[in-house]
Scaffold this active site. Structure first.
Site, short mmCIF file in Angstrom:
data_model
loop_
_atom_site.label_atom_id
_atom_site.label_comp_id
_atom_site.label_asym_id
_atom_site.label_seq_id
_atom_site.Cartn_x
_atom_site.Cartn_y
_atom_site.Cartn_z
N LEU A 234 1.09 4.80 0.01
CA LEU A 234 0.41 6.08 0.24
C LEU A 234 1.33 7.10 0.89
O LEU A 234 1.47 8.22 0.40
CB LEU A 234 -0.83 5.84 1.13
CG LEU A 234 -1.63 7.07 1.55
CD1 LEU A 234 -2.26 7.76 0.34
CD2 LEU A 234 -2.71 6.69 2.56
N THR A 235 2.00 6.73 1.99
CA THR A 235 2.82 7.67 2.76
C THR A 235 3.99 8.21 1.94
O THR A 235 4.62 7.49 1.16
CB THR A 235 3.36 6.97 4.01
OG1 THR A 235 2.24 6.52 4.80
CG2 THR A 235 4.22 7.89 4.84
N SER B 212 0.93 11.63 8.37
CA SER B 212 -0.34 11.65 9.10
C SER B 212 -1.45 12.30 8.29
O SER B 212 -2.62 12.01 8.49
CB SER B 212 -0.17 12.38 10.43
OG SER B 212 0.71 11.66 11.27
N PHE C 23 0.87 -1.18 0.00
CA PHE C 23 0.00 0.00 0.00
C PHE C 23 0.90 1.22 0.00
O PHE C 23 1.50 1.56 1.03
CB PHE C 23 -0.88 -0.06 1.25
CG PHE C 23 -1.92 1.02 1.39
CD1 PHE C 23 -3.13 0.93 0.72
CD2 PHE C 23 -1.71 2.09 2.26
CE1 PHE C 23 -4.11 1.90 0.91
CE2 PHE C 23 -2.69 3.06 2.44
CZ PHE C 23 -3.89 2.97 1.76
N GLU D 183 -0.75 3.70 11.07
CA GLU D 183 -2.21 3.68 10.92
C GLU D 183 -2.83 4.95 11.50
O GLU D 183 -4.00 4.97 11.89
CB GLU D 183 -2.83 2.44 11.59
CG GLU D 183 -2.36 1.12 11.02
CD GLU D 183 -2.95 0.80 9.66
OE1 GLU D 183 -3.88 1.51 9.23
OE2 GLU D 183 -2.49 -0.16 9.02
#
Length: 385
Positions: free
Chosen positions: A122-123, A129, A120, A364
């Site tokens: 995304l970051t 955050s 995944f 998360e």
């Protein structure tokens, strides 16, 4: 799943964790690698697809059932769960939530079997955050999409077969819009995975930066096809909400293990000629940890129940993730305290879990992000005044 079948699954996983994985924990930590035989055993047990639909080869567990399974998996090193967590969680759910029927048919059976490991992506270095600030971009060039950017701390990146990549496809749109998701197979020209990160804990679970330099993918790589254009952020948030309940249950399993380790040590260690378990201040530490564990378990199960019913897919996941991550950190800290000097030594389980537990308050969504989500959901416009 039928109750009897689910009970059998839990029993099998419990035996696997306690008889096969727990004895290997120290070696996994020292070598920073998950043994191949454990990986193969997990594949045969269906652990790479327990949260994916049965029609695609998964076990099709509800969130409530998944939470109970995670209690068992959390009893050992979190790198075990990390090995197949993205397949079941944030990566696999991208396709479940937003994929076309063709994309689901092509990828989900292989993800559920463990033949394909999904990441995944995304970051980013400047978007952790708050992923809505991501700067990775994708633009159309003929019939292909061309992706440029960088991702950071991507779980399983060094081993991944496919990446779910989030990129901005409409730079003029508001931050939470104009983001789309792409299926990018490993080995695609222009995709580079950096050497794996050297972390404080959770050894055996690999993360790394991933770079995209004019990575070209066909139109069908856009998750959801035309309907998925500029809908990546909402897809990501739905996947992350599921992941917060999932990871919270893992923390409850770890808290149970830490309580067991504390009780076992206090029942055998002597000081001043007495078992330290006879000292009331030590008893207080253990009692507080058991109370934290008990509260965490109940919180996760309630959040999972409400997630399944659709009653609460936002505040509940954030509440349980916030509570469970702070809870397991308190339990880990007390466990080291009960062990005294031994708790500070490498090779002692609670020292390892102390390092492992620290990350849960960060990934998360940090504890502070959970506080903001909860407060804004409750206060509405008053929080934005």
């Amino acid at each position: 799943m039928d109750a009897a079948d689910f009970s059998a699954v839990l029993s099998e996983v419990r035996r696997f964790v306690r008889e096969r994985v727990v004895p290997e924990e120290q070696e996994i930590d020292e070598k920073d690698e998950m043994p191949a035989d454990i990986r193969e055993a997990a594949k045969k047990m269906g652990l790479f697809g327990f949260a994916l639909p049965e029609e695609y080869g998964g076990l099709g567990l509800s969130m409530y059932e998944e939470a109970q399974l995670m209690f068992e998996l959390g009893y050992t090193t979190p790198s075990l769960r990390s090995m197949f967590g993205t397949n079941n969680g944030i990566a696999g759910h991208v396709l479940m939530v937003g994929g076309t029927q063709e994309q689901k048919a092509q990828w989900l059976p292989r993800i559920a079997s463990g033949d394909v490991l999904a990441s995944f992506a995304l970051t980013e270095p400047e978007a952790g955050s708050d992923p809505s600030t991501l700067t990775t971009r994708a633009h159309l060039d003929g019939e292909d999409w061309v992706i440029n950017g960088a991702k950071r701390y991507i779980t399983n990146a060094p081993l991944a077969d496919v990446f779910m990549v989030f990129a901005r496809t409409d730079p003029a749109a508001p931050r939470t819009r104009g983001i789309s998701t792409f299926l990018v197979p490993a080995g695609t020209p222009g995709l580079t995975v950096a050497p794996r990160d050297h972390k404080m804990g959770q050894f055996g679970a690999w993360t790394a930066d991933v770079y995209f330099d004019d990575v070209r993918v066909p139109a069908e790589a856009l998750v959801g096809g035309g309907d998925g254009l500029n809908r990546g952020f909402s897809t990501a948030m739905g996947c992350i909400a599921h992941g917060r309940v999932h990871i919270s249950a893992l923390m409850v399993g770890m808290a149970e293990r830490l309580v067991d380790e504390s009780v076992a040590y206090a029942s055998t260690r002597k000081q001043s000629g007495k078992l330290i378990g006879s000292f009331q201040l030590v008893q207080g530490l253990i009692a507080d940890s058991m109370t934290d564990y008990y509260a965490g378990r109940a919180t996760v199960l309630e959040a999972a129940r409400r997630f399944d019913s659709g009653e609460d897919t936002k505040i509940g996941p954030s509440c349980t993730k916030y509570f469970a991550s702070e809870m397991v950190w308190r339990v880990a800290d007390r466990a080291v305290q009960v062990h005294g000097g031994a708790g500070y030594m490498r090779g002692v389980a609670v020292e390892r879990f102390y390092r492992d537990a620290r990350l849960f308050r960060i990934y998360e969504g940090t504890s502070q992000v959970q506080q903001v989500i909860i407060a804004k959901a409750l206060l509405g416009e008053a929080a934005r005044a």
